[in-house]
Design a protein around this motif. Sequence first.
Motif, mmCIF file in Angstrom:
data_model
loop_
_atom_site.group_PDB
_atom_site.id
_atom_site.type_symbol
_atom_site.label_atom_id
_atom_site.label_comp_id
_atom_site.label_asym_id
_atom_site.label_seq_id
_atom_site.Cartn_x
_atom_site.Cartn_y
_atom_site.Cartn_z
ATOM 1 N N LEU A 1 0.893 -11.594 -5.860
ATOM 2 C CA LEU A 1 2.286 -11.103 -5.323
ATOM 3 C C LEU A 1 3.745 -11.721 -5.597
ATOM 4 N N GLY A 2 4.863 -10.670 -6.821
ATOM 5 C CA GLY A 2 5.590 -11.312 -7.165
ATOM 6 C C GLY A 2 5.207 -9.868 -8.422
ATOM 7 N N GLY A 3 6.566 -10.525 -8.571
ATOM 8 C CA GLY A 3 7.153 -9.296 -9.926
ATOM 9 C C GLY A 3 8.454 -9.739 -11.300
ATOM 10 N N GLY A 4 7.616 -10.879 -11.409
ATOM 11 C CA GLY A 4 8.414 -11.750 -12.413
ATOM 12 C C GLY A 4 7.493 -11.799 -13.412
ATOM 13 N N ASN A 5 7.472 -12.573 -14.804
ATOM 14 C CA ASN A 5 6.397 -12.853 -15.824
ATOM 15 C C ASN A 5 5.332 -13.508 -15.501
ATOM 16 N N THR A 6 5.626 -14.436 -14.727
ATOM 17 C CA THR A 6 4.716 -15.554 -13.952
ATOM 18 C C THR A 6 3.048 -14.100 -13.434
ATOM 19 N N ALA A 7 4.191 -13.339 -13.094
ATOM 20 C CA ALA A 7 3.280 -11.950 -12.341
ATOM 21 C C ALA A 7 2.380 -11.450 -12.937
ATOM 22 N N MET A 8 3.017 -11.415 -14.182
ATOM 23 C CA MET A 8 2.343 -10.637 -15.495
ATOM 24 C C MET A 8 0.977 -11.108 -15.991
ATOM 25 N N ASP A 9 1.575 -12.364 -16.093
ATOM 26 C CA ASP A 9 0.462 -13.408 -16.684
ATOM 27 C C ASP A 9 -0.738 -13.101 -16.162
ATOM 28 N N VAL B 1 5.251 -16.128 -6.812
ATOM 29 C CA VAL B 1 7.158 -14.936 -6.128
ATOM 30 C C VAL B 1 7.926 -16.337 -6.407
ATOM 31 N N GLY B 2 7.620 -17.195 -7.672
ATOM 32 C CA GLY B 2 8.712 -18.333 -7.744
ATOM 33 C C GLY B 2 8.330 -19.855 -7.766
ATOM 34 N N GLN B 3 9.504 -20.148 -8.480
ATOM 35 C CA GLN B 3 9.082 -21.355 -8.760
ATOM 36 C C GLN B 3 10.517 -22.093 -8.654
ATOM 37 N N GLU B 4 10.118 -23.576 -8.048
ATOM 38 C CA GLU B 4 11.054 -24.583 -7.381
ATOM 39 C C GLU B 4 11.086 -25.397 -7.922
ATOM 40 N N ASN B 5 12.207 -26.539 -8.131
ATOM 41 C CA ASN B 5 12.312 -28.045 -8.674
ATOM 42 C C ASN B 5 11.408 -29.164 -7.807
ATOM 43 N N PRO C 1 8.021 -27.557 -11.549
ATOM 44 C CA PRO C 1 7.037 -27.841 -11.234
ATOM 45 C C PRO C 1 6.284 -27.105 -10.045
ATOM 46 N N ARG C 2 6.562 -26.990 -9.212
ATOM 47 C CA ARG C 2 6.048 -26.391 -8.276
ATOM 48 C C ARG C 2 5.747 -24.996 -8.022
ATOM 49 N N GLY C 3 5.182 -24.308 -7.410
ATOM 50 C CA GLY C 3 5.041 -22.921 -7.478
ATOM 51 C C GLY C 3 5.416 -22.604 -5.835
ATOM 52 N N ARG C 4 6.061 -21.342 -5.473
ATOM 53 C CA ARG C 4 6.443 -21.588 -3.833
ATOM 54 C C ARG C 4 5.252 -20.746 -3.415
ATOM 55 N N ASN C 5 4.817 -21.788 -2.208
ATOM 56 C CA ASN C 5 4.035 -20.858 -1.152
ATOM 57 C C ASN C 5 4.524 -19.822 -0.017
ATOM 58 N N LEU C 6 3.348 -18.853 0.220
ATOM 59 C CA LEU C 6 3.830 -17.934 0.742
ATOM 60 C C LEU C 6 3.005 -18.253 2.546
ATOM 61 N N GLU C 7 3.972 -18.999 3.624
ATOM 62 C CA GLU C 7 3.274 -19.032 4.081
ATOM 63 C C GLU C 7 3.327 -18.116 5.838
ATOM 64 N N LEU C 8 2.138 -17.180 5.470
ATOM 65 C CA LEU C 8 1.724 -16.028 6.929
ATOM 66 C C LEU C 8 0.826 -16.005 6.783
ATOM 67 N N PRO C 9 0.482 -15.570 7.956
ATOM 68 C CA PRO C 9 -1.013 -15.412 9.272
ATOM 69 C C PRO C 9 -2.450 -15.551 8.203
ATOM 70 N N GLY C 10 -3.258 -16.535 8.955
ATOM 71 C CA GLY C 10 -4.427 -16.522 7.193
ATOM 72 C C GLY C 10 -4.014 -17.362 6.375
ATOM 73 N N ARG C 11 -3.172 -18.308 6.014
ATOM 74 C CA ARG C 11 -2.542 -18.306 4.564
ATOM 75 C C ARG C 11 -3.830 -19.793 4.607
ATOM 76 N N ARG C 12 -3.822 -20.463 5.577
ATOM 77 C CA ARG C 12 -4.584 -21.517 5.727
ATOM 78 C C ARG C 12 -6.053 -21.478 5.671
ATOM 79 N N GLU C 13 -6.254 -19.937 6.445
ATOM 80 C CA GLU C 13 -7.665 -20.344 6.867
ATOM 81 C C GLU C 13 -8.392 -19.474 5.303
ATOM 82 N N ALA C 14 -8.001 -18.961 4.869
ATOM 83 C CA ALA C 14 -8.580 -18.198 3.928
ATOM 84 C C ALA C 14 -8.006 -19.116 2.512
ATOM 85 N N ALA C 15 -7.468 -19.887 2.203
ATOM 86 C CA ALA C 15 -6.860 -20.381 1.569
ATOM 87 C C ALA C 15 -7.793 -21.247 0.081
#
Length: 607
Positions: A249-257, A353-357, A207-221
């Motif tokens: 961002l991402g290349g899986g089926n979730t990104a296409m949806d 960019v992916g999901q995790e348990n 149920p948890r989608g992976r986050n992407l912690e990069l500069p600006g992530r929190r400011e533009a959340a």
Amino acid sequence: MQLANSASPAYFHKVVDCQWACPAHTPVPEYIRLIGQGRYADAYMVNWVSNVFPGILGRTCDRPCEPACRRGRVEESNRDKPEPVAICRLKRVAADHKGDVRARMPAVAPPNGRRVACVGAGPASLTVARDLAPWGYEVTVFDGDAKAGGFMRSQIPHFRLPESVIDEETGYILDLGVKFESGRRIDSMRALLELGYDAIFVGCGAPRGRNLELPGRREAAENIHIGIDWLASVSFGHVTSVGERVIVLGGGNTAMDCCRSARRLGGRDVTVIVRSGFAEMKASPWEKEDAMHEGIPIIDFHVPRTFEHVDGRLTGMTFERVAARLDAQGRRQLVPTGEPDVFVPCDTVLVAVGQENAFPWIEADCGIEFDLHGLPVLAPDTFQASLPRVFFGGDAAFGPKNIISAVAHGHEAAVSIDRFLHGEDVRDRPPPTTTLMSQKMGIHEWSYHNDVSADTRFKVPWAAAERALADIRVEVELGFDAATAFKEASRCLNCDVQTIFNRDTCIECDACVDICPMDSITFTSPGDEAGLRARLKAPALNLAQDLYVSRELKTGRVMVKDEDVCLHCGLCAERCPTGAWDMQKFLLETTQAGPHCRDARALTEAA
């Protein structure tokens, strides 16, 4: 080389490449023939026994059967782009044209006194419920949402999968007497164990989608969203619009949806950006094609570096250009090209960019072990956890996969639960049932249509773009009509109708060799497998497909048949003057939960 062990269920099963590749082992040629005969309800029920959700999977399946389809291989020499039979879309034909099948659903046995809890109402849990409820188990399914379906409902956009289809097919299962506790999210395994269930199945997904912690992530959340969460919000109507410029961002089926949904919610400039190359994207090829068909570009070899913003307002992203190179060990690496970073303006970013348990609700001291990746420690065939009465399946078991894999997990877990609650060893797996039946109706007549169609794959019609892109609930694919379905079904090579060779009646006239259109039959001296493969009439290069090797004939030669390119046309059997060849339909059905999955003693008691 050893002669072919055609007595093993696996031998002829492997020849039916589509069924072999299907995680649930759906008898694909069987239901395609029924569709060709207009027997849609029969075709639907053949599917329902194996894959449980024919209407859903006929629209959304990842189609592992289609790359395996023999049709694509045998057309390699006479097609620029050989394509398999449209197996998935034919499944939808059965669902769309079946009529009312409620009377054909299984009867429910009297209660057997055993209670099973399923956590999550996704495909794995619902499969467990469907397999156990008819045998008298009291099955309760818990889910935090108001309706059953799990991620099939929340993460697959309505333009691909209408809610009415989910309601119908989950309804067939709930109508078997399954108790559905909607709006009840399980937040403690210990508390669930204390409720006294005889077995617990965990099918809560990843149920948890992976986050992407990069500069600006929190400011533009405010304008950066996790893809699976955003899709759920769209599905439930909480999100109805999006910025005009969207980066996915991402290349899986979730990104296409995500990108196709954003296009329908007002995104005028929607772009998919991936780290890898286009060919290495995890999305199914047809998902990528559908996105590009709707005018969505896919930019590869761009690694995200920063989220750019002004006073917290997202303005775009910067990316580093990379290229694929092989290192000294031959491993593929992405290395910077040295070109300047690329700035892509945007108003919204969807991170897919992916999901995790995530199992925060399973207490560390309740007896369930997890590995270093946060996945439960399971017996791979039984799906039983370290706490014996707990079983896992679907994405919750081995990480994100797809619906048909979750269904397969559910079938196997249901067998384990059934055996476990009858005091039997869950490691003893019940074998499938198999039959071989001759299709001979006369000297040169068969009970199946054995002409090989020259048609190329038929295209599924789409709704008009101006209508489909204007409303996220308008289904894009319209499905085959009956006439097109018949023609597409005719492309199937009936790989389950096997060529059966009788060495005792063969007179070695080589007539079958002469008439075989694929040069798949050779009479030659015995030898090891590598040698045989090289000196057949047409070298057998596909090592994944077995050779059919007979016992020695009167001349000391052996009959060797390359199963890989056989058309199952029956010409060898028609030409044979002694009937040494026969066409026999092979049917493999996996053994599901119930008396037949138990030891012989249980069958005697049931009788």
